[in-house]
Design a protein around this motif. Structure first.
Motif, PDB file in Angstrom:
ATOM      1  N   TRP A 198      36.433  -4.665  -0.213  1.00  0.00           N
ATOM      2  CA  TRP A 198      35.756  -3.379  -0.098  1.00  0.00           C
ATOM      3  C   TRP A 198      36.471  -2.443   0.877  1.00  0.00           C
ATOM      4  CZ3 TRP A 198      32.755  -1.418  -3.468  1.00  0.00           C
ATOM      5  CH2 TRP A 198      31.930  -2.236  -4.265  1.00  0.00           C
ATOM      6  N   LEU A 199      37.075  -2.983   1.895  1.00  0.00           N
ATOM      7  CA  LEU A 199      37.839  -2.151   2.821  1.00  0.00           C
ATOM      8  C   LEU A 199      39.048  -1.516   2.127  1.00  0.00           C
ATOM      9  CD1 LEU A 199      38.440  -1.054   5.652  1.00  0.00           C
ATOM     10  CD2 LEU A 199      39.674  -3.202   6.122  1.00  0.00           C
ATOM     11  N   ILE A 200      39.738  -2.303   1.303  1.00  0.00           N
ATOM     12  CA  ILE A 200      40.889  -1.756   0.566  1.00  0.00           C
ATOM     13  C   ILE A 200      40.439  -0.658  -0.401  1.00  0.00           C
ATOM     14  CG2 ILE A 200      42.707  -2.308  -1.083  1.00  0.00           C
ATOM     15  CD1 ILE A 200      43.271  -3.244   1.740  1.00  0.00           C
ATOM     16  N   VAL A 201      39.297  -0.887  -1.068  1.00  0.00           N
ATOM     17  CA  VAL A 201      38.763   0.141  -1.968  1.00  0.00           C
ATOM     18  C   VAL A 201      38.437   1.408  -1.181  1.00  0.00           C
ATOM     19  CG1 VAL A 201      36.835   0.725  -3.499  1.00  0.00           C
ATOM     20  CG2 VAL A 201      37.913  -1.534  -3.629  1.00  0.00           C
ATOM     21  N   HIS A 202      37.830   1.215   0.007  1.00  0.00           N
ATOM     22  CA  HIS A 202      37.491   2.362   0.842  1.00  0.00           C
ATOM     23  C   HIS A 202      38.747   3.125   1.264  1.00  0.00           C
ATOM     24  CE1 HIS A 202      35.580   4.815   3.864  1.00  0.00           C
ATOM     25  NE2 HIS A 202      36.370   4.302   4.810  1.00  0.00           N
ATOM     26  N   LEU A 203      39.787   2.418   1.679  1.00  0.00           N
ATOM     27  CA  LEU A 203      41.043   3.083   2.055  1.00  0.00           C
ATOM     28  C   LEU A 203      41.684   3.781   0.858  1.00  0.00           C
ATOM     29  CD1 LEU A 203      42.592   0.366   4.408  1.00  0.00           C
ATOM     30  CD2 LEU A 203      41.423   2.493   5.069  1.00  0.00           C
ATOM     31  N   PHE A 204      41.585   3.168  -0.326  1.00  0.00           N
ATOM     32  CA  PHE A 204      42.115   3.797  -1.542  1.00  0.00           C
ATOM     33  C   PHE A 204      41.407   5.128  -1.807  1.00  0.00           C
ATOM     34  CE2 PHE A 204      41.822   4.527  -6.114  1.00  0.00           C
ATOM     35  CZ  PHE A 204      43.150   4.489  -6.492  1.00  0.00           C
ATOM     36  N   ILE A 205      40.074   5.109  -1.670  1.00  0.00           N
ATOM     37  CA  ILE A 205      39.312   6.343  -1.895  1.00  0.00           C
ATOM     38  C   ILE A 205      39.669   7.387  -0.837  1.00  0.00           C
ATOM     39  CG2 ILE A 205      36.982   7.319  -1.900  1.00  0.00           C
ATOM     40  CD1 ILE A 205      36.005   4.683  -3.083  1.00  0.00           C
ATOM     41  N   GLY A 206      39.840   6.948   0.412  1.00  0.00           N
ATOM     42  CA  GLY A 206      40.217   7.887   1.461  1.00  0.00           C
ATOM     43  C   GLY A 206      41.572   8.532   1.204  1.00  0.00           C
ATOM     44  N   GLY A 207      42.511   7.716   0.731  1.00  0.00           N
ATOM     45  CA  GLY A 207      43.806   8.291   0.391  1.00  0.00           C
ATOM     46  C   GLY A 207      43.720   9.313  -0.721  1.00  0.00           C
ATOM     47  N   TYR A 208      42.878   9.037  -1.701  1.00  0.00           N
ATOM     48  CA  TYR A 208      42.706   9.995  -2.792  1.00  0.00           C
ATOM     49  C   TYR A 208      42.072  11.295  -2.303  1.00  0.00           C
ATOM     50  CZ  TYR A 208      40.520  12.358  -6.699  1.00  0.00           C
ATOM     51  OH  TYR A 208      40.096  13.318  -7.588  1.00  0.00           O
TER      52      TYR A 208
END
Length: 822
Positions: free
Chosen positions: A89-99
């Motif tokens: 979930w942290l990686i997903v959160h960072l992915f969304i933040g990058g987007y």
């Protein structure tokens, strides 16, 4: 921004620690309520950002950091499977933040990703770069030019309208020596002589018969003195004598007319032999001189002479003229024809002008000699097909250093930077010599001879047979200096020689010839075939070695001054895209070629490009030619080429270009981008309506990129639109917000999915190593988990919280009872 990050981090960390330290249920409930309420608010901000709702940057950064610290806390205190889940979930959160960060760079600000980038390409500033001259070379001419006085045209006397006596001029006594030198002439004229002798004998016999039947006496049986004596002796009457003399005079007139007709037959036979290819070429020159010497007063000689001159280039093509023997025959025949025109005089002027008017759309090797003859002998200047263009310069910014100096943390990719440096080195190697100086190590004395034969343009173009000999000289240095000198004098009459030098066997000679050809432009592109265009395409097709890249580069630059701009654009488009005409400005259907020769040359060149793509150096010169062309369709060609570059390199623009060092575009694409930005800057200085076609091309490029899911190209073209017309760009962004967001997430996913797929297992491994290896070694215990520990109450009833107030039960001691034997 940094302060916002610190506040969000400290607040989230503080609440996370409180949830672990506080044990009282009431206080713990309040802390958890506040914590999760803030988490829901932060998650709401993130979700609304994904849906297009705008928030203040501080709220965005704070919400992102708050949730990030939460997931880090969960990973820290969870069990193994919990760590696996929460790390995902942290990686997903960072992915969304990058987007979310990427969507705000739409398409890119002036300095893309300036907050985190150390590798942003520098903007193009034209004023910082020097200009480069691509036509009108060399600028000045040789100071060694000898003072040569211009040739004065002769004042021709009016011809006397006297019909020459052809029967006398074409007598067999004059023709007899001619018959002894050539077998074909001898056989034809001997047969004619036998036929005429037989016809003359029959005529004389017939005349004698007529005389005998009418006067009772053969023709000229009596001399005039004898007739007078017979009259005195009264042997015949005066009336009969008068009848005899008149009859004989009439018969003499018939004989004379017949002989004149035979003379005409001989003259026409000579004219036919003059154009007969069976006559030995080594004797044709003497034959032409014979005809000019004896029949120059007869205007019927002019047309055969013109037809002979017209067939010179067909009889002596370049392959033959390269042989010294054939070149000597060609020169002798051409000069003999020129002398024959001189002998005919003024009556030859109008037929020659009519002939040049019919051949005005073509340039042949012998044409320059005839035009200069008309100018200098008759004083008539025939308008040349080509004119000298003004010197043209363009900004020299291609292959510039767009990125910081190449080192570990910035700069272009090592491969592309090496290509850029190689192209700059080639440009330096392709620099031209100084005007007025010999090239290729030619001696000063020989160069002075060339200058003496070719003075500057103020004195007119001087033609001599020495030029023809220099064209096939075995020393390439002489041929190269001849081409360089012709480039300096800039005379349209020298074009036939330059077209011949473009086919030379030495690459340096071809290079100087291509430079010289670039100084001319066709004057009437609507009604004539552009021989310059044909010769350029033929040169690009036939000379494909690396040593010819400089010559091909100058030939491509010469396309910028082609009469028909559509042809030039089509040729440049094919060259840049390796013969692929799909999605080009004209598609698979070529422009309206005016001759079969142009069509055949283009077809052969396209097949060659598909088999052997053009050199990158030549393609760079093609971009310079597009800059010089300055037509609305140039942007179409550039976008087509940009798409081709990405397809060939299997690459496309991505976000990493602005963030990570050395992840730049291919050098070809970098150059195309600079040319587009240059055209945008130039358009902003022009009229407001000048770029409407460009906007149409950019919109078409955006649509094609969207249809083909080419996100990187989509945002690059969108950036082009912003540079061309900021108002049009803003309207497009407002009207196509959903489309832009779809392309942005597609671009972001393509650019970063590999990074996140690698980041997830590596980061998880690091967490596991720290939790299960490093911390136990340091005797560091993790905080208690937020889930209450429940021991096995059946095995240990005292651990049950419900029995904590009851007194401890008696200890149960197991007793071993031994059995006794009975």
């Amino acid at each position: 921004m940094i302060l916002t990050i610190l506040i969000a981090f400290c607040l989230s960390a503080f609440l996370a620690i409180l949830t672990l330290r506080i044990r009282k249920p009431g206080e713990r409930f309040i802390i958890l309520l506040i914590y999760y309420l803030l988490l829901c608010l932060a998650a709401g901000v993130i979700v609304s950002l994904l849906l297009g709702v705008a928030w203040h940057p501080y709220f965005q950064i704070g919400s992102f950091m708050f949730i990030t610290v939460y997931w880090m806390r969960q990973i820290w205190v969870s069990s193994f499977w919990g760590k696996l889940l929460h790390q995902t979930w942290l990686i997903v959160h960072l992915f969304i933040g990058g987007y979310i960060y990427a969507i705000k760079q739409m398409p890119y600000p002036e300095k893309p990703f300036q907050a985190i980038s150390i590798n942003a390409p520098s903007p193009l500033t034209i004023s910082e770069y020097a200009t480069r001259q691509i036509s009108g070379l060399p600028m000045s001419i040789n100071k060694l030019s000898a003072p040569v006085e211009p040739v004065k045209t002769k004042t021709l006397p009016e011809p006397k309208l006297v019909q020459p006596n052809v029967s006398e001029l074409a007598s067999w006594e004059r023709i007899e020596p001619l018959m002894q030198k050539d077998s074909h002439i001898r056989s034809v004229m001997h047969q004619l002589k036998e036929e005429q002798d037989r016809a003359l004998s029959e005529l004389l016999a017939n005349l004698n018969e007529v005389s005998a039947s009418s006067t009772q006496m053969r023709r000229h049986a009596l001399s005039p003195e004898q007739v007078g004596d017979l009259i005195k002796e009264q042997a015949i009457s005066t009336a009969r004598s008068r009848t005899m003399i008149e009859t004989w005079q009439l018969l003499d007139h018939d004989e004379q007319a017949f002989r004149e007709r035979q003379g005409e037959e001989r003259f026409h036979a000579l004219l036919d032999l003059l154009e007969d290819n069976k006559v030995d070429e080594s004797y044709k020159v003497d034959f032409i001189r014979f005809m000019a010497q004896h029949f120059s007063g007869d205007v019927r000689l002019i047309k055969p002479l013109i037809r002979l001159y017209d067939r010179l280039d067909e009889e002596y093509p370049r392959q033959k003229r390269l042989n010294r023997v054939f070149m000597d025959l060609y020169i002798a025949k051409r000069e003999a024809l020129i002398e024959a025109f001189k002998a005919v005089g003024k009556p030859a002027l109008q037929p020659l002008l009519d002939y040049r008017g019919k051949t005005v759309s073509h340039i042949t090797y012998s044409q320059a000699r005839l035009d200069l003859f008309l100018q200098r002998y008759f004083g008539t200047t025939f308008r040349p097909l080509y004119g000298v263009i003004e010197a043209k310069t363009i900004p020299d910014f291609l292959n510039r250093q767009k990125y910081p100096p190449l080192h570990k943390l910035s700069g272009a990719s090592f491969e592309q930077d090496n290509i850029r440096r190689s192209l700059l080195a080639l440009a330096e190697e392709n620099s031209l010599p100084a005007s007025g100086e010999p090239v290729m190590g030619l001696s000063e004395e020989t160069y002075r001879d060339i200058v003496a034969k070719l003075p500057d343009q103020t004195q007119g173009f001087m033609y001599s047979t020495q030029l023809d000999e220099w064209l096939i000289h075995p020393d390439p240095a002489i041929r190269a200096n001849l081409a360089w000198r012709l480039a300096a004098i800039k005379s349209p009459y020298a074009l036939p020689l330059l077209f011949d030098l473009m086919k030379d066997q030495h690459p340096e000679v071809r290079r100087f010839a291509a430079i010289a050809v670039g100084n001319f432009q066709i004057l009437d592109s609507q009604g004539a075939n552009d021989q310059k265009f044909i010769e350029i395409i033929r040169m690009l097709q036939n000379y494909r070695s690396n040593s010819d890249s400089f010559a091909r580069g100058w030939a491509v630059l010469a396309l910028a001054d082609t009469g028909d701009k559509q042809k030039a654009l089509y040729a440049i488009d094919l060259l840049l895209n390796d013969g692929a005409d799909s999605n080009s400005i004209v598609g698979g259907a070529a422009t309206s070629w005016r001759s079969d020769e142009e069509r055949e040359v283009m077809h052969s060149w396209i097949e060659t490009l598909r088999q052997t793509p053009e050199d990158l150096w030549v393609k760079t010169q093609a971009l310079n030619a597009l800059i010089a062309l300055d037509t609305p369709e140039s942007l179409d060609v550039l976008l087509h080429y940009l798409h081709h570059v990405y397809a060939v390199h299997n690459d496309s623009p991505s976000l990493w270009r602005y963030i990570a060092p050395h992840l730049t575009l291919p050098q070809e694409a970098e150059n195309v981008e600079d040319v587009v930005f240059y055209l945008a800057q130039k358009q902003r200085d022009a009229a407001p309506d000048a770029g409407k076609h460009n906007l149409k091309a950019l919109r078409m490029g955006l649509w094609q990129a969207y249809e083909n899911h080419l996100a990187g190209e989509f945002f690059q073209v969108l950036d082009f639109l912003r540079h061309f017309d900021p108002a049009e760009y803003r309207d497009y962004v407002l009207q196509n917000d959903e489309q832009i967001r779809i392309m942005r997430i597609w671009e972001y996913t393509q650019a970063s999915y590999g990074f996140w797929l690698v980041c997830w297992p590596i980061s998880l491994l690091c967490v596991l190593v720290i939790n299960y290896s490093l911390l136990p070694l340091l005797s560091f215990s993790l905080p208690a988990h937020n889930t209450r520990y429940r021991p096995n109450q059946r095995a240990n009833p005292a651990s049950d919280s419900r029995n904590k107030n009851a007194p401890p039960s008696s200890a149960i001691v197991p007793i071993k009872i031994a059995q006794t034997e009975q």
